[in-house]
Design a protein around this motif. Structure first.
Motif, PDB file in Angstrom:
ATOM      1  N   GLU B 115       9.780  21.647   4.481  1.00 44.63           N
ATOM      2  CA  GLU B 115       8.770  20.615   4.946  1.00 44.63           C
ATOM      3  C   GLU B 115       7.945  20.967   6.023  1.00 44.63           C
ATOM      4  N   SER B 213      11.027  19.742  -6.572  1.00 43.03           N
ATOM      5  CA  SER B 213       9.963  18.794  -5.502  1.00 43.03           C
ATOM      6  C   SER B 213       8.479  19.084  -6.020  1.00 43.03           C
ATOM      7  N   TRP B 219      10.122  15.850  -1.358  1.00 42.10           N
ATOM      8  CA  TRP B 219      10.825  17.023  -1.052  1.00 42.10           C
ATOM      9  C   TRP B 219      12.216  16.771  -1.428  1.00 42.10           C
ATOM     10  N   VAL B 220      12.838  17.513  -2.332  1.00 37.99           N
ATOM     11  CA  VAL B 220      14.328  17.510  -2.559  1.00 37.99           C
ATOM     12  C   VAL B 220      15.126  18.527  -1.667  1.00 37.99           C
ATOM     13  N   ASN B 221      16.016  17.643  -1.052  1.00 37.94           N
ATOM     14  CA  ASN B 221      16.937  18.935  -0.182  1.00 37.94           C
ATOM     15  C   ASN B 221      18.051  19.215  -0.914  1.00 37.94           C
ATOM     16  N   SER B 337       2.742  16.164  -1.329  1.00 38.46           N
ATOM     17  CA  SER B 337       3.468  14.968  -1.379  1.00 38.46           C
ATOM     18  C   SER B 337       2.953  13.842  -1.938  1.00 38.46           C
TER      19      SER B 337
END
Lengths: 435, 435
Positions: B115, B213, B219-221, B337
């Motif tokens: 990010e 993502s 956004w995927v952590n 995004s």
């Protein structure tokens, strides 16, 4: 900077309708991903009064005059989805002449008029996008031109005709014959009433020509491609192939080693059961590409149908829209001819492995005479199988032959055919081990 | 219009050396395809005096000061190939701040600082290219961002860790145990001395996070991804799976239906033998993507290694060079995004099918007690197999369970574990039928 791209759609049949519907469904998502909107502005159809299920643009958007769409000053890019090579060629040329990028799904148009259309795209500084023309939902054009740009493509193997793959998959699964499965495929809509374009390999050859051209940087005329179909394959061949550890697929094959000429051909081949290409079943397509840097790669998906083709058209629309937005229309050119000395090698110059099925009279000495012919041609037999459970005037005899020159093999087969202990037409298929 | 793009290379290890060599070998070909040349201008290395086999840039090109490369006014774009997340982050940020596009192969850097880096790319109107960060030679980033742009991705299944796939393939082929094959893989260089990043699933989770993502626009952590490894899988499990018609693969799975939340997880799963993903063997990777328009697609290739990764870096270099040439650097942004309400669903909310292997005391009534627990949890057993040929204090019992809620299954397993007729730890794996 352009915020919305206006599309002129020429053709609202199966694929055109699929594109219109998919844009209506996912257009907003695409705009949020792209930062630019896509809007269908005008649609040319053959018949204004036809009632359509699904794709139903407002009547005001429709016209029967494709030239009015291509030349409409409000239209930024043109999508040609009428098929055929006569009017379609005029549509594409008219749009390019007007400086408008064109998206097409028309493989026959490209195979036979590609050079003219690419030259026009360059001359008018427009561009021609054709992801949907080969292997439907598989992004093989983008892969060859962009993802594998750092590679020399040494091998490309394609299962490019869904009809043939469907027929062979069912023959294999059911032990059924070609004619029977073809008739059923026609009833189900997986094969045309006149199936020759598909089952005789011509459709696959058109696609192979486009892929070979992109891989090797010179234009390959599909008429120069050695092409065999699948009509002559019997349930017996699939059964024996399976016993030997193979399945049969119609393959488009492009081979090139070093600076030599390229070999492009389409024929049915025995491939090892465990290979990933062997698991490509039914109407699915796949392209197996070996690059000198990346090694072996595979791309798999539906090769035809409204939706898979629409997905590829949407991908081209996105590229075209981004190129319009960024004034980078010539960023990835329709076709870059970068190999001046490109040439095709005839199949007679190749070396291959073979499966040979003969109908022989069941008597001593038959094999000796066949082996003598092959021995004189310096062709080695790697195995001989005489399947059990066959009785009658003639019985099958299977020979597996490893690495024989095509020309020698053809000559030997000519002599074997004349033996009076051989009944019926010998069946010869190549074996592809992906080496 | 720029005719030659000058590259600053940071890192000349396995991948950096591979890129340098591939550019030397195929750089002229790429230039003829692209219409723009690529030239390595400076190279930052850790040790100037290290002798290198293959990649050997002239001494004058080398420096140990990465900042000097990133800030060199003659350098147009920077390639970060040093790995790690500390210095690599500084290199990428410095280059972006200088307005230079960056190419990286660093998945951990993206997974943990994506990010921040994407925001920097936007702020300085540079761009960040990272095709090589996931699945090596498979162009899955380009596929998700460009080829499938018109699709909602409903399912994504990845075989993303070559080490795990190599180990599982050999366990399957040889009937060998995990520890034995791991030791051999370490000896052969297919597994690290500390294998936990690979065999515990973390590496696959980093990659799954990036793919999820891109597919879903938020956004995927990777820390939020449910992750299981393959250490607990035994030769017995692979054998029973095979008898039932399955193979075992470590899968990264992303599922999303309609407007709901996405489920992202990494775990070993039984998959049907006939499925195309089952034929992905050895160190190869594959990603299976289902789009709402295109249907099912698959992308296959080497997931690691100098050459496959170099091929992906070259593809990014080509895109970056074209974007510099056409002043279209933000054409395909590093990360868009586009999903404000994106959220992950915990695995406890999922419904799955299961393979359950229990070590049970060989006496009557055992199955009845297990079945009673599952019955009270409203979990249906689709089949029970008590393999023959096992004798001793305990014997294996296999239960196949169809469509059970994860939470109910976990509770039932807790109760089964406590039965005094159950010996050892129950083995539970999910079954993935790709529905």
């Amino acid at each position: 900077m352009q915020k919305k791209v206006q599309i002129g759609l020429v053709g609202l049949g199966t694929v055109g309708g699929g594109v219109y519907d998919a844009l209506r469904r996912n257009g907003a998502l695409m705009a949020s991903r792209l930062g630019v909107g896509l809007r269908v502005r005008r649609v040319a159809v053959r018949n204004l009064s036809k009632r359509r299920v699904g794709a139903n643009p407002p009547a005001a958007m429709l016209t029967t005059d494709w030239a009015a769409v291509a030349n409409d000053p409000r239209v930024d890019l043109v999508v040609e989805l009428i098929g055929g090579t006569t009017v379609a060629r005029q549509v594409v040329l008219a749009a390019l002449r007007a400086g408008k990028p064109v998206v097409t799904a028309n493989k026959a148009l490209l195979a036979f008029h590609g050079e003219e259309l690419f030259a026009a795209a360059r001359r008018y500084r427009a561009n021609l996008y054709y992801e949907a023309s080969v292997a439907g939902g598989i992004p093989i054009i983008k892969v060859l031109r962009e993802a594998l740009i750092g590679n020399r493509v040494t091998r490309l193997y394609g299962i490019l005709n869904g009809t043939c793959n469907y027929i062979l998959t069912r023959m294999q699964a059911e032990g059924a014959g070609f004619a029977e499965v073809l008739a059923d495929a026609q009833r189900l809509g997986y094969a045309e009433a006149d199936p020759s374009l598909d089952v005789d390999g011509h459709d696959a050859a058109h696609k192979a020509g486009i892929l070979a051209s992109l891989a090797h940087g010179f234009w390959v005329n599909p008429r120069q491609i050695h092409t065999e179909g699948i009509r002559h394959i019997t349930a017996l061949d699939l059964k024996f192939a399976a016993q030997l550890g193979y399945v049969i697929k119609l393959l488009a094959i492009v081979k090139k080693d070093g600076r030599g000429s390229a070999q492009v051909s389409v024929y049915p081949a025995l491939i090892p059961k465990g290979h990933v290409m062997a698991s490509v079943a039914g109407v699915f397509n796949a392209v197996y590409v070996r690059g000198d840097v990346v090694g072996d790669t595979l791309y798999y998906g539906r090769g035809a149908g409204a939706d898979a083709t629409a997905s590829a058209v949407l991908s081209d629309l996105a590229d075209a829209a981004l190129d319009l937005k960024h004034h980078s229309t010539e960023r990835v050119q329709a076709f870059v001819s970068h190999e001046r000395n490109g040439a095709l090698r005839p199949i007679s110059a190749a070396t291959n492995s073979f499966y040979l099925r003969l109908d022989v009279v069941d008597q001593p000495g038959v094999l000796a005479r066949i082996a003598a012919i092959l021995g004189r041609a310096r062709i080695g037999i790697s195995s001989v199988i005489q399947p059990e459970g066959h009785e009658g005037a003639s019985v099958p005899l299977i020979l597996m032959i490893h690495d024989a020159p095509e020309a020698a093999m053809a000559r030997a087969l000519g002599q074997i055919r004349k033996l009076n202990t051989i009944k019926g037409e010998p069946m010869m298929m190549r074996v592809e081990n992906f080496t």
